[in-house]
Write a protein that holds these residues in place. Structure first.
Motif, short mmCIF file in Angstrom:
data_model
loop_
_atom_site.label_atom_id
_atom_site.label_comp_id
_atom_site.label_asym_id
_atom_site.label_seq_id
_atom_site.Cartn_x
_atom_site.Cartn_y
_atom_site.Cartn_z
N ALA A 37 -2.86 39.09 -14.46
CA ALA A 37 -2.63 39.67 -13.13
C ALA A 37 -1.48 38.92 -12.46
CB ALA A 37 -3.90 39.59 -12.29
N PHE A 39 1.23 38.21 -9.58
CA PHE A 39 1.28 38.42 -8.13
C PHE A 39 2.46 37.65 -7.54
CE2 PHE A 39 -1.47 34.77 -8.85
CZ PHE A 39 -1.25 33.91 -7.79
N CYS A 47 -1.70 39.33 -1.86
CA CYS A 47 -1.98 38.53 -3.07
C CYS A 47 -3.35 37.87 -2.97
CB CYS A 47 -0.90 37.48 -3.29
SG CYS A 47 0.73 38.20 -3.62
N GLU A 50 -5.88 40.54 -3.55
CA GLU A 50 -5.93 40.91 -4.97
C GLU A 50 -6.70 39.87 -5.78
OE1 GLU A 50 -2.98 41.95 -8.71
OE2 GLU A 50 -2.20 40.79 -7.04
N ARG A 121 3.99 42.75 -8.59
CA ARG A 121 2.54 42.90 -8.76
C ARG A 121 2.32 43.78 -9.99
NH1 ARG A 121 -0.30 41.14 -5.17
NH2 ARG A 121 1.08 41.74 -3.47
N GLU A 144 -1.88 47.56 -4.59
CA GLU A 144 -2.85 46.83 -5.41
C GLU A 144 -3.25 47.71 -6.59
OE1 GLU A 144 -6.05 44.53 -3.47
OE2 GLU A 144 -5.16 45.23 -1.58
N TYR A 147 -8.74 48.54 -9.44
CA TYR A 147 -9.59 47.53 -10.08
C TYR A 147 -10.59 48.14 -11.04
CZ TYR A 147 -7.34 44.61 -6.61
OH TYR A 147 -6.39 43.97 -5.86
#
Length: 158
Positions: A37, A39, A47, A50, A121, A144, A147
């Motif tokens: 991941a 950022f 961030c 996230e 990102r 974002e 997820y």
């Protein structure tokens, strides 16, 4: 930018876990998938949100044997404090040399601020064989990832 089906670029960089130490991606512990991941910067609002979202979902990643790594160009010491303040249970990789973001093709600039070479990102899922099985990247630093989609990709790669 690397893509699904590509071999994940290997890297060696400082890893902030319980301590700070050298970390080579191809030598990571465990034989399950890895979630990388990327950022832009520690201590920024999106961030932080996230990384806290990944923390909230950590049990789901653990259940499928996936290991989460946050990656930014922040210093190891800054990431150590960021990890502590947010009680993150996964490692953070310090890419101060910007070699990882270059290798994965996720470099972006904040030219309006005169700040160049931060991580876009982005999220990659890498299976146990080192193949990228999932990719998401955004040119919008306020975006974002989905997820649920990342969790499913990690489960599919297990």
């Amino acid at each position: 930018m690397v893509d699904v089906g590509d071999d994940a670029p290997d890297f060696t960089a400082p890893l902030v876990s319980d301590d700070i130490g050298p970390f080579t991606f191809s030598e990571r512990d465990g034989d399950g998938p890895a979630v990388l991941a990327f950022f832009p910067g520690a201590f920024t609002s999106v961030c932080t949100a996230e990384m806290n979202a990944f923390q909230s979902d950590l049990a789901a990643f653990d259940d499928v044997g996936a290991t989460v790594y946050g990656i930014s160009v922040d210093t190891p010491f800054g990431l150590q404090e960021f990890k502590a303040q947010n009680d993150l249970g996964f490692g953070l990789v310090s890419d101060t040399n910007k070699e990882i973001i270059d290798a994965y093709g996720v470099t972006m600039d904040f030219a309006d601020f005169g700040y160049y070479g931060v991580a876009k990102r982005a999220v990659f899922v890498v299976d146990a064989d080192g193949e990228i099985t999932y990719k998401w990247a955004s040119d919008d630093p306020g975006a974002e990832p989905d997820y649920e989609e990342v969790k499913q990709a990690a489960a599919d790669a297990a």
